[in-house]
Design an enzyme around this catalytic site. Structure first.
Site, PDB file in Angstrom:
ATOM      1  N   HIS A 101       0.924  -1.215  -0.027  1.00 51.28           N
ATOM      2  CA  HIS A 101      -0.030  -0.175  -0.064  1.00 51.28           C
ATOM      3  C   HIS A 101       0.782   1.019   0.029  1.00 51.28           C
ATOM      4  O   HIS A 101       2.019   1.215   0.643  1.00 51.28           O
ATOM      5  CB  HIS A 101      -0.868   0.063   0.993  1.00 51.28           C
ATOM      6  CG  HIS A 101      -0.386  -0.333   2.542  1.00 51.28           C
ATOM      7  ND1 HIS A 101       0.210  -1.432   2.920  1.00 51.28           N
ATOM      8  CD2 HIS A 101       0.166   0.552   3.350  1.00 51.28           C
ATOM      9  CE1 HIS A 101       0.725  -1.319   3.971  1.00 51.28           C
ATOM     10  NE2 HIS A 101       0.538  -0.102   4.628  1.00 51.28           N
ATOM     11  N   HIS A 103       1.160   5.113   1.018  1.00 49.86           N
ATOM     12  CA  HIS A 103       0.421   6.122   2.183  1.00 49.86           C
ATOM     13  C   HIS A 103       0.343   7.562   1.246  1.00 49.86           C
ATOM     14  O   HIS A 103       1.610   7.881   0.819  1.00 49.86           O
ATOM     15  CB  HIS A 103       1.273   6.389   3.279  1.00 49.86           C
ATOM     16  CG  HIS A 103       1.189   5.092   4.235  1.00 49.86           C
ATOM     17  ND1 HIS A 103       0.365   4.922   5.225  1.00 49.86           N
ATOM     18  CD2 HIS A 103       1.864   4.060   4.370  1.00 49.86           C
ATOM     19  CE1 HIS A 103       0.425   3.803   5.908  1.00 49.86           C
ATOM     20  NE2 HIS A 103       1.444   3.021   5.231  1.00 49.86           N
TER      21      HIS A 103
HETATM   22  P1  5GP Z   1       1.880   0.232   7.423  1.00 53.79           P
HETATM   23  O1  5GP Z   1       2.222   0.184   8.751  1.00 53.79           O
HETATM   24  O2  5GP Z   1       1.778  -1.380   7.181  1.00 53.79           O
HETATM   25  O3  5GP Z   1       2.663   0.773   6.396  1.00 53.79           O
HETATM   26  O4  5GP Z   1       0.410   0.799   7.298  1.00 53.79           O
HETATM   27  C1  5GP Z   1      -0.816   0.121   7.651  1.00 53.79           C
HETATM   28  C2  5GP Z   1      -1.672   1.228   7.749  1.00 53.79           C
HETATM   29  O5  5GP Z   1      -3.220   0.589   7.394  1.00 53.79           O
HETATM   30  C3  5GP Z   1      -1.997   2.073   9.005  1.00 53.79           C
HETATM   31  O6  5GP Z   1      -1.779   3.268   8.883  1.00 53.79           O
HETATM   32  C4  5GP Z   1      -3.065   1.832   9.687  1.00 53.79           C
HETATM   33  O7  5GP Z   1      -3.707   2.717  10.248  1.00 53.79           O
HETATM   34  C5  5GP Z   1      -3.932   1.086   8.162  1.00 53.79           C
HETATM   35  N1  5GP Z   1      -5.229   0.184   8.554  1.00 53.79           N
HETATM   36  C6  5GP Z   1      -4.629  -1.120   9.274  1.00 53.79           C
HETATM   37  N2  5GP Z   1      -6.125  -1.717   9.101  1.00 53.79           N
HETATM   38  C7  5GP Z   1      -6.918  -1.116   8.350  1.00 53.79           C
HETATM   39  C8  5GP Z   1      -8.406  -1.110   7.941  1.00 53.79           C
HETATM   40  O8  5GP Z   1      -8.896  -2.155   8.376  1.00 53.79           O
HETATM   41  N3  5GP Z   1      -8.886  -0.194   7.201  1.00 53.79           N
HETATM   42  C9  5GP Z   1      -8.099   0.864   6.747  1.00 53.79           C
HETATM   43  N4  5GP Z   1      -8.867   1.909   6.136  1.00 53.79           N
HETATM   44  N5  5GP Z   1      -6.858   1.097   7.358  1.00 53.79           N
HETATM   45  C10 5GP Z   1      -6.503   0.323   7.952  1.00 53.79           C
END
Ligand code: 5GP
Ligand code: ZN
Length: 141
Positions: A101, A103
Protein backbone atom coordinates in the site's frame (compact mmCIF):
# COMPACT_ATOMS: atom_id res chain seq x y z
CA UNK A 1 -4.46 -13.09 -6.81
CA UNK A 2 -6.41 -12.58 -3.57
CA UNK A 3 -4.99 -13.86 -0.27
CA UNK A 4 -7.65 -15.35 2.00
CA UNK A 5 -6.50 -13.90 5.31
CA UNK A 6 -5.52 -10.48 3.95
CA UNK A 7 -7.57 -7.50 5.15
CA UNK A 8 -6.46 -5.24 2.28
CA UNK A 9 -7.33 -7.91 -0.32
CA UNK A 10 -10.82 -7.95 1.20
CA UNK A 11 -11.15 -4.15 1.23
CA UNK A 12 -9.65 -3.65 -2.25
CA UNK A 13 -11.97 -6.28 -3.75
CA UNK A 14 -15.15 -5.22 -1.95
CA UNK A 15 -15.43 -8.24 0.39
CA UNK A 16 -15.30 -5.69 3.22
CA UNK A 17 -17.06 -2.45 2.25
CA UNK A 18 -15.10 0.81 2.31
CA UNK A 19 -15.57 4.37 1.07
CA UNK A 20 -13.50 4.44 -2.12
CA UNK A 21 -11.92 7.79 -3.00
CA UNK A 22 -10.86 6.34 -6.35
CA UNK A 23 -11.26 2.96 -8.01
CA UNK A 24 -10.31 1.29 -11.28
CA UNK A 25 -9.86 -2.31 -12.38
CA UNK A 26 -6.47 -2.59 -10.62
CA UNK A 27 -6.56 -0.22 -7.62
CA UNK A 28 -8.76 1.12 -4.85
CA UNK A 29 -7.90 4.20 -2.78
CA UNK A 30 -9.36 4.46 0.72
CA UNK A 31 -8.99 6.57 3.85
CA UNK A 32 -6.73 5.14 6.55
CA UNK A 33 -8.64 3.90 9.65
CA UNK A 34 -5.83 5.06 11.94
CA UNK A 35 -4.89 8.31 10.20
CA UNK A 36 -1.62 10.08 10.89
CA UNK A 37 -3.39 13.29 9.84
CA UNK A 38 -6.65 14.54 8.29
CA UNK A 39 -7.04 13.03 4.81
CA UNK A 40 -4.49 10.19 5.25
CA UNK A 41 -5.25 7.81 2.36
CA UNK A 42 -3.98 4.43 1.14
CA UNK A 43 -3.58 3.24 -2.45
CA UNK A 44 -4.26 -0.52 -2.58
CA UNK A 45 -3.70 -2.82 -5.55
CA UNK A 46 -6.58 -5.29 -5.97
CA UNK A 47 -4.04 -8.03 -6.62
CA UNK A 48 -2.10 -9.24 -3.58
CA UNK A 49 1.57 -8.33 -3.35
CA UNK A 50 3.32 -8.57 0.04
CA UNK A 51 5.46 -5.54 -0.74
CA UNK A 52 7.17 -3.62 -3.54
CA UNK A 53 9.77 -6.34 -4.09
CA UNK A 54 7.18 -8.77 -5.43
CA UNK A 55 4.97 -6.26 -7.23
CA UNK A 56 4.39 -6.56 -10.99
CA UNK A 57 5.87 -3.72 -13.06
CA UNK A 58 2.47 -2.99 -14.50
CA UNK A 59 1.34 -2.05 -10.97
CA UNK A 60 4.46 -0.25 -9.77
CA UNK A 61 4.26 1.94 -12.85
CA UNK A 62 0.69 3.00 -12.15
CA UNK A 63 0.62 3.36 -8.39
CA UNK A 64 2.42 6.69 -8.22
CA UNK A 65 0.27 8.24 -10.94
CA UNK A 66 -2.82 7.38 -8.90
CA UNK A 67 -1.24 8.54 -5.63
CA UNK A 68 -0.31 11.88 -7.17
CA UNK A 69 -3.81 12.36 -8.59
CA UNK A 70 -5.49 11.66 -5.24
CA UNK A 71 -2.88 13.72 -3.37
CA UNK A 72 -3.72 16.75 -5.51
CA UNK A 73 -7.42 16.38 -4.68
CA UNK A 74 -6.73 16.01 -0.92
CA UNK A 75 -4.37 18.97 -1.02
CA UNK A 76 -6.96 21.18 -2.70
CA UNK A 77 -9.79 20.01 -0.47
CA UNK A 78 -8.06 20.33 2.90
CA UNK A 79 -5.57 23.13 2.13
CA UNK A 80 -2.62 21.06 3.35
CA UNK A 81 0.73 22.70 4.06
CA UNK A 82 2.61 19.68 2.68
CA UNK A 83 2.23 16.02 1.74
CA UNK A 84 4.26 12.84 2.24
CA UNK A 85 3.77 10.01 -0.24
CA UNK A 86 5.55 6.87 0.89
CA UNK A 87 5.25 3.18 1.47
CA UNK A 88 6.83 0.71 3.91
CA UNK A 89 8.31 -2.68 3.02
CA UNK A 90 8.79 -5.32 5.72
CA UNK A 91 8.60 -5.00 9.47
CA UNK A 92 11.97 -3.29 9.84
CA UNK A 93 10.65 -0.45 7.67
CA UNK A 94 7.43 -0.10 9.68
CA UNK A 95 5.12 -2.25 7.56
CA UNK A 96 2.26 -3.65 9.64
CA UNK A 97 -0.17 -4.79 6.92
CA UNK A 98 1.61 -7.11 4.52
CA UNK A 99 -0.30 -6.20 1.37
CA UNK A 100 1.45 -3.46 -0.63
CA UNK A 101 0.00 0.00 0.00
CA UNK A 102 1.10 3.55 -0.70
CA UNK A 103 0.46 6.12 2.02
CA UNK A 104 -0.70 9.61 1.13
CA UNK A 105 -0.14 11.62 4.31
CA UNK A 106 -1.25 15.26 4.30
CA UNK A 107 0.93 17.53 6.41
CA UNK A 108 -0.16 20.54 8.38
CA UNK A 109 2.09 23.04 10.10
CA UNK A 110 2.59 21.91 13.72
CA UNK A 111 1.04 18.46 13.11
CA UNK A 112 2.32 15.54 15.19
CA UNK A 113 3.43 13.34 12.27
CA UNK A 114 7.01 12.20 12.81
CA UNK A 115 8.92 11.03 9.74
CA UNK A 116 12.30 12.62 10.37
CA UNK A 117 15.66 10.87 10.64
CA UNK A 118 19.13 11.93 11.72
CA UNK A 119 21.40 12.45 8.70
CA UNK A 120 24.17 9.83 8.79
CA UNK A 121 27.69 9.88 7.33
CA UNK A 122 29.18 8.25 4.25
CA UNK A 123 32.69 8.49 2.81
CA UNK A 124 33.50 9.06 -0.87
CA UNK A 125 34.92 5.52 -0.91
CA UNK A 126 31.66 4.07 0.41
CA UNK A 127 29.61 6.02 -2.14
CA UNK A 128 31.78 4.61 -4.96
CA UNK A 129 31.60 1.06 -3.54
CA UNK A 130 27.83 1.04 -2.87
CA UNK A 131 26.99 2.67 -6.20
CA UNK A 132 29.06 0.12 -8.11
CA UNK A 133 27.49 -2.80 -6.23
CA UNK A 134 23.93 -1.56 -6.87
CA UNK A 135 24.66 -0.85 -10.56
CA UNK A 136 25.89 -4.43 -10.93
CA UNK A 137 22.72 -5.76 -9.28
CA UNK A 138 20.58 -3.67 -11.61
CA UNK A 139 22.36 -5.12 -14.66
CA UNK A 140 21.34 -8.61 -13.49
CA UNK A 141 17.63 -7.75 -13.13
P1 5GP B 1 1.87 0.18 7.32
O1 5GP B 1 2.32 0.39 8.75
O2 5GP B 1 1.73 -1.29 7.01
O3 5GP B 1 2.68 0.92 6.31
O4 5GP B 1 0.44 0.83 7.27
C1 5GP B 1 -0.74 0.16 7.56
C2 5GP B 1 -1.83 1.21 7.64
O5 5GP B 1 -3.08 0.57 7.47
C3 5GP B 1 -1.87 1.96 8.98
O6 5GP B 1 -1.76 3.34 8.74
C4 5GP B 1 -3.23 1.57 9.56
O7 5GP B 1 -3.85 2.62 10.24
C5 5GP B 1 -4.01 1.16 8.32
N1 5GP B 1 -5.05 0.16 8.51
C6 5GP B 1 -4.91 -1.02 9.18
N2 5GP B 1 -6.06 -1.73 9.12
C7 5GP B 1 -6.95 -0.98 8.40
C8 5GP B 1 -8.30 -1.19 7.99
O8 5GP B 1 -8.92 -2.20 8.29
N3 5GP B 1 -8.86 -0.21 7.23
C9 5GP B 1 -8.18 0.92 6.87
N4 5GP B 1 -8.85 1.82 6.12
N5 5GP B 1 -6.91 1.15 7.25
C10 5GP B 1 -6.30 0.21 8.01
ZN1 ZN C 1 -3.72 -8.85 0.13
Amino acid sequence: MIKDDCIFCKIANGVIPAQALYEDDQFKVILDRGPASKGHALVLPKKHFDNVFSMDEDYTGKVFTIAAKVARAINEEFGCDGMNILQNNNEAAGQTVFHFHMHIIPRYRDDKVNLVWEPGEITDGQIDEYAEAIRNRLKKQ
